[in-house]
Design a protein around this motif. Structure first.
Motif, PDB file in Angstrom:
ATOM      1  N   ALA A 164      92.456  -0.087  70.778  1.00 30.34           N
ATOM      2  CA  ALA A 164      92.431   1.074  71.674  1.00 30.34           C
ATOM      3  C   ALA A 164      91.816   2.290  70.985  1.00 30.34           C
ATOM      4  N   CYS A 165      92.162   2.495  69.724  1.00 30.76           N
ATOM      5  CA  CYS A 165      91.587   3.622  68.978  1.00 30.76           C
ATOM      6  C   CYS A 165      90.083   3.442  68.798  1.00 30.76           C
ATOM      7  N   ALA A 166      89.659   2.214  68.471  1.00 30.48           N
ATOM      8  CA  ALA A 166      88.230   1.950  68.314  1.00 30.48           C
ATOM      9  C   ALA A 166      87.488   2.150  69.625  1.00 30.48           C
ATOM     10  N   ALA A 167      88.098   1.703  70.734  1.00 30.34           N
ATOM     11  CA  ALA A 167      87.458   1.875  72.041  1.00 30.34           C
ATOM     12  C   ALA A 167      87.316   3.349  72.401  1.00 30.34           C
ATOM     13  N   ALA A 168      88.347   4.135  72.097  1.00 25.68           N
ATOM     14  CA  ALA A 168      88.280   5.569  72.387  1.00 25.68           C
ATOM     15  C   ALA A 168      87.164   6.233  71.588  1.00 25.68           C
ATOM     16  N   LEU A 169      87.069   5.881  70.309  1.00 26.38           N
ATOM     17  CA  LEU A 169      86.020   6.449  69.470  1.00 26.38           C
ATOM     18  C   LEU A 169      84.642   6.013  69.961  1.00 26.38           C
ATOM     19  N   LEU A 170      84.537   4.756  70.366  1.00 28.11           N
ATOM     20  CA  LEU A 170      83.273   4.242  70.875  1.00 28.11           C
ATOM     21  C   LEU A 170      82.861   4.960  72.152  1.00 28.11           C
ATOM     22  N   CYS A 171      83.804   5.223  73.027  1.00 30.12           N
ATOM     23  CA  CYS A 171      83.498   5.917  74.280  1.00 30.12           C
ATOM     24  C   CYS A 171      82.955   7.318  74.019  1.00 30.12           C
ATOM     25  N   VAL A 172      83.532   8.005  73.057  1.00 26.27           N
ATOM     26  CA  VAL A 172      83.025   9.337  72.691  1.00 26.27           C
ATOM     27  C   VAL A 172      81.588   9.234  72.198  1.00 26.27           C
ATOM     28  N   GLY A 173      81.337   8.258  71.322  1.00 26.81           N
ATOM     29  CA  GLY A 173      80.002   8.100  70.756  1.00 26.81           C
ATOM     30  C   GLY A 173      78.950   7.783  71.805  1.00 26.81           C
ATOM     31  N   VAL A 174      79.224   6.825  72.684  1.00 26.19           N
ATOM     32  CA  VAL A 174      78.211   6.428  73.658  1.00 26.19           C
ATOM     33  C   VAL A 174      78.029   7.490  74.737  1.00 26.19           C
ATOM     34  N   TRP A 175      79.082   8.275  75.014  1.00 25.65           N
ATOM     35  CA  TRP A 175      78.911   9.378  75.965  1.00 25.65           C
ATOM     36  C   TRP A 175      77.922  10.398  75.403  1.00 25.65           C
ATOM     37  N   LEU A 176      78.075  10.745  74.128  1.00 29.81           N
ATOM     38  CA  LEU A 176      77.130  11.675  73.508  1.00 29.81           C
ATOM     39  C   LEU A 176      75.724  11.081  73.463  1.00 29.81           C
ATOM     40  N   SER A 177      75.630   9.810  73.171  1.00 24.43           N
ATOM     41  CA  SER A 177      74.324   9.155  73.101  1.00 24.43           C
ATOM     42  C   SER A 177      73.623   9.164  74.452  1.00 24.43           C
ATOM     43  N   SER A 178      74.332   8.787  75.500  1.00 26.29           N
ATOM     44  CA  SER A 178      73.701   8.667  76.820  1.00 26.29           C
ATOM     45  C   SER A 178      73.336  10.022  77.408  1.00 26.29           C
ATOM     46  N   THR A 179      74.144  11.037  77.168  1.00 32.98           N
ATOM     47  CA  THR A 179      73.867  12.349  77.755  1.00 32.98           C
ATOM     48  C   THR A 179      72.748  13.091  77.023  1.00 32.98           C
ATOM     49  N   ARG A 180      72.434  12.676  75.809  1.00 33.11           N
ATOM     50  CA  ARG A 180      71.397  13.357  75.034  1.00 33.11           C
ATOM     51  C   ARG A 180      70.111  12.548  74.938  1.00 33.11           C
ATOM     52  N   ALA A 181      70.060  11.397  75.596  1.00 33.81           N
ATOM     53  CA  ALA A 181      68.943  10.476  75.387  1.00 33.81           C
ATOM     54  C   ALA A 181      67.616  11.051  75.862  1.00 33.81           C
ATOM     55  N   VAL A 182      67.569  11.607  77.064  1.00 34.42           N
ATOM     56  CA  VAL A 182      66.306  12.122  77.601  1.00 34.42           C
ATOM     57  C   VAL A 182      65.742  13.199  76.683  1.00 34.42           C
ATOM     58  N   ALA A 183      66.586  14.108  76.228  1.00 36.71           N
ATOM     59  CA  ALA A 183      66.134  15.185  75.344  1.00 36.71           C
ATOM     60  C   ALA A 183      65.592  14.624  74.027  1.00 36.71           C
ATOM     61  N   PHE A 184      66.262  13.608  73.481  1.00 33.52           N
ATOM     62  CA  PHE A 184      65.792  13.013  72.229  1.00 33.52           C
ATOM     63  C   PHE A 184      64.420  12.377  72.402  1.00 33.52           C
ATOM     64  N   TYR A 185      64.234  11.617  73.487  1.00 33.26           N
ATOM     65  CA  TYR A 185      62.967  10.923  73.671  1.00 33.26           C
ATOM     66  C   TYR A 185      61.837  11.906  73.987  1.00 33.26           C
ATOM     67  N   ASP A 186      62.105  12.933  74.781  1.00 31.22           N
ATOM     68  CA  ASP A 186      61.088  13.956  75.027  1.00 31.22           C
ATOM     69  C   ASP A 186      60.724  14.682  73.737  1.00 31.22           C
ATOM     70  N   GLU A 187      61.730  15.028  72.955  1.00 33.26           N
ATOM     71  CA  GLU A 187      61.497  15.761  71.718  1.00 33.26           C
ATOM     72  C   GLU A 187      60.721  14.913  70.710  1.00 33.26           C
ATOM     73  N   GLY A 188      60.882  13.615  70.785  1.00 33.17           N
ATOM     74  CA  GLY A 188      60.251  12.736  69.805  1.00 33.17           C
ATOM     75  C   GLY A 188      58.791  12.441  70.064  1.00 33.17           C
ATOM     76  N   MET A 189      58.253  12.850  71.214  1.00 35.56           N
ATOM     77  CA  MET A 189      56.839  12.601  71.520  1.00 35.56           C
ATOM     78  C   MET A 189      56.113  13.925  71.676  1.00 35.56           C
ATOM     79  N   ARG A 190      55.126  14.163  70.822  1.00 33.99           N
ATOM     80  CA  ARG A 190      54.301  15.373  70.852  1.00 33.99           C
ATOM     81  C   ARG A 190      52.847  14.972  70.626  1.00 33.99           C
ATOM     82  N   SER A 191      51.941  15.799  71.113  1.00 30.51           N
ATOM     83  CA  SER A 191      50.527  15.520  70.895  1.00 30.51           C
ATOM     84  C   SER A 191      50.163  15.630  69.424  1.00 30.51           C
ATOM     85  N   ASP A 192      50.865  16.483  68.695  1.00 33.11           N
ATOM     86  CA  ASP A 192      50.738  16.592  67.250  1.00 33.11           C
ATOM     87  C   ASP A 192      52.084  17.065  66.717  1.00 33.11           C
ATOM     88  N   PRO A 193      52.337  16.915  65.411  1.00 30.47           N
ATOM     89  CA  PRO A 193      53.670  17.231  64.883  1.00 30.47           C
ATOM     90  C   PRO A 193      54.167  18.630  65.207  1.00 30.47           C
TER      91      PRO A 193
END
Length: 649
Positions: free
Chosen positions: A523-552
């Protein structure tokens, strides 16, 4: 035919789940695999150590996680609901009431095991947590590991050829496909974590084979952590790169050859190893050859061939089925195998470069650090000592293991020198240290050799491994320091390690509380995992947009934000890592663009053409592809300095 750009209707299928729900589904799926693992065999040796039992169960759980999607994918039935239903009979059949009886003798090792359990837990959380808080970002993971897994989960079958490397043996990708199918795509870093856990437990088991003393097993755990925290391995703990998987599977083959009494254990180990990347089968054969040669040396010429050789051969059956699949699909493949062939494969190897390759290898090892250098050299030194001792008839109780591990490490290192892309591919693989990961199975063999030696000098081995581990962890954490949430890795690791230590002592003093302790820990591991994947999923679009640029220094793209709005049913991706699109749009069919005529390919498939910016592609080629999308591929749906979406006529 014009590609539709209307938003695709959301499907209730399981793998659309995101956020905390993905964490719960991952917990459910992994728990079923763990509970069903005894179906593939349990420790047969009386008095097997906790590390040995845990490693065996982890190996079997991973094998189920690969095997269930493999079988269902062959049968065109790779649905999340069916994966879960298929796991239930495994749990029922694995139930052994006698094995559930708790006795003081069964839990006595916990009084000594809590130290290495704490070390392993802290290390894995430190390496896994930063990558769990972010979407998958590693290049190979997004380029071809994830696209394969998503293609199988999306179409519910393995009989598809739209991805660039559809023909690669898919061990780790099959495990990922099962997680995606059940709705746990944001928990995919756990796939790399599972391989890291298996590798660590098996190295501790090698140490405990010589002595179960606390100092020895702790030294073995620290050796494993020292390996995991090298630059070669640390980045793979939370990704779908399969070199760490192959390293763990190689040790499983070796352990099964050396110690397993049942044929089933060796069949499962070889089958798993052979399904991990094209080199996996060769590595499994190398391990078998090393075992038989070492046995001849130890037993002074006694004929080595036995049922072990038959078991090794039988373990290649899953790979044989995969090859049959490839042969049947190749004539009509959307992405031909020949399009990935090298004009001069020998020229891409380290050995093919002669002195230049050797000097570049030495520089890459020096840049990777002292621990990597030590692990790379140990198999050669250990093999020399083994043959000297065998000539003098002074091999100890673990002489066969010592010789088998060291010879396997030498053979795999030889394979690394002759492996395609070892020196260069589309980028200078060796000069930037990237291809050192191909030698991870040899480094794992070296680590197991050191673990065997730990019984002689546990304080020396443990002390050096601790210093290496601390340095490696600090270096790894520094990579993520600019992302504020990942700075919680240290308190998360401390909390998890403390929890494991407390639960181990609770079970030791109160064996009847074992199930309650397991439920609480889960149960503790599941709770920690839920926190992690919530942060991952809610920040994904911003990460992928930020990671692609025409130049550095350019402005981030808005490509992924736009794609999430459009939700097209199909895309052809050019200079875009297809896995990043699939993570955001799991229902969208993503095809890897052929190098010639991508616009015609998109028109034929009724898909949008997406052209992005891949820094590994030469600037002139990127400019030509962008011009094609802007001016010669129908209506432009979206464009910025880094990306274009076109709808071909």
């Amino acid at each position: 035919m014009r590609a539709s750009i209307a938003p695709a209707r959301r499907s209730p299928a399981t793998f659309e789940n995101a956020g905390a729900g993905a964490g719960l589904l991952a917990t459910l799926w992994l728990a079923l695999l763990w509970l069903g693992a005894p179906l593939l065999g349990a420790a047969s040796r009386e008095g097997a150590t906790l590390a040995e039992r845990a490693a065996l169960r982890t190996r079997n759980a991973i094998a189920l996680g690969v095997g269930i999607p493999f079988v269902l994918g062959f049968a065109h039935a790779l649905y999340g609901e069916i994966c879960l239903i298929a796991a239930l009979p495994c749990v029922v059949l694995a139930w052994r009431p006698a094995a559930q009886r708790t006795t003081a003798a069964r839990h006595a090792p916990l009084s000594r095991a809590w130290v290495w359990l704490t070390i392993v837990t802290a290390a894995l959380v430190l390496l896994l947590w930063p990558q769990l808080l972010r979407p998958p970002l590693e290049g190979d993971t997004l380029a071809y590991h994830l696209p394969n897994a998503f293609a199988w989960a999306r179409t519910h079958t393995l009989w598809v050829t739209g991805t660039r490397y559809w023909w690669y043996p898919g061990g780790s990708e099959l495990f990922a496909a099962g997680m995606i199918a059940v709705g746990a795509r944001w928990s995919l870093p756990l796939a790399g974590g599972a391989a890291a856990l298996l590798l660590t437990l098996r190295i501790v088991a090698f140490a405990a084979r010589r002595s179960s003393a606390t100092a020895v097993t702790a030294a073995g755990a620290l050796c494993a952590v020292a390996l995991l925290t090298t630059p070669v391995a640390a980045g793979q703990v939370g990704t779908l790169q399969n070199d760490l998987w192959l390293a763990a599977a190689t040790l499983e083959v070796l352990w099964s050859l050396l110690y397993a009494r049942s044929s089933r254990a060796l069949l499962v180990s070889v089958g798993l190893c052979a399904l991990i990347k094209p080199l996996g089968a060769v590595v499994a054969l190398a391990a078998g050859v090393a075992y038989f040669v070492a046995r001849v040396a130890v037993q002074r010429g006694e004929p080595p061939f036995s049922s072990r050789a038959i078991d090794v051969a039988g373990g290649f059956l899953p790979l044989l089925l995969w090859i049959v699949r490839d042969v049947l699909l190749a004539p009509g493949a959307l992405s031909p195998i020949a399009s990935k062939a090298l004009a001069e494969p020998w020229g891409s190897t380290i050995a093919g470069q002669g002195l230049t390759g050797l000097t570049t290898l030495l520089r890459a090892l020096a840049a990777a650090g002292a621990a990597t250098i030590a692990f790379a050299l140990i198999p050669f030194v250990a093999l020399g000592e083994f043959f000297v001792r065998s000539l003098r008839a002074r091999l100890g109780a673990e002489g066969l293991a010592f010789g088998t591990l060291s010879l396997t490490g030498v053979l795999v290192s030889g394979l690394y020198l002759a492996a395609p892309f070892g020196f260069a591919g589309s980028v200078p693989q060796l000069a930037n240290g990237a291809s050192l990961r191909f030698d991870l199975p040899a480094l794992a063999c070296a680590c197991a050799v050191v673990a065997l030696f730990a019984a002689r000098a546990p304080l020396l081995v443990g002390g050096l491994a601790l210093l290496s581990s601390l340095f490696g962890v600090a270096r790894f954490q520094a990579l993520f320091w600019n992302d504020a949430p990942t700075r919680s890795a240290l308190p998360a690791a401390f909390t998890c390690a403390l929890l494991v230590a407390v639960l181990a002592w609770v079970v030791f003093w109160h064996p009847d509380w074992k199930r309650w302790a397991a439920l609480f820990g889960t149960a503790c591991a599941a709770a920690l995992l839920c926190v992690g994947v919530w942060l991952s999923s809610t920040r994904a679009v911003a990460f992928y947009d930020e990671g692609m640029r025409s130049d550095p220094s350019g402005v981030p793209t808005g490509l992924f934000s736009r794609l999430v709005q459009l939700r097209p049913p199909a895309l052809v991706a050019l200079d875009v890592r297809a896995g990043s699109i699939s993570m955001l749009l799991p229902r969208t069919t993503v095809y890897d663009a052929l190098d010639s005529q991508p616009c015609a390919q998109a028109r034929r498939l009724g898909a949008l053409l997406v052209v992005g910016t891949d820094r590994d592609t030469p600037a002139a080629v990127r400019a030509a592809r962008r011009t094609l999308a802007l001016h010669a591929c129908g209506r432009v749906v979206y464009a910025d300095r880094a990306a274009v979406i076109a709808s071909p006529l």
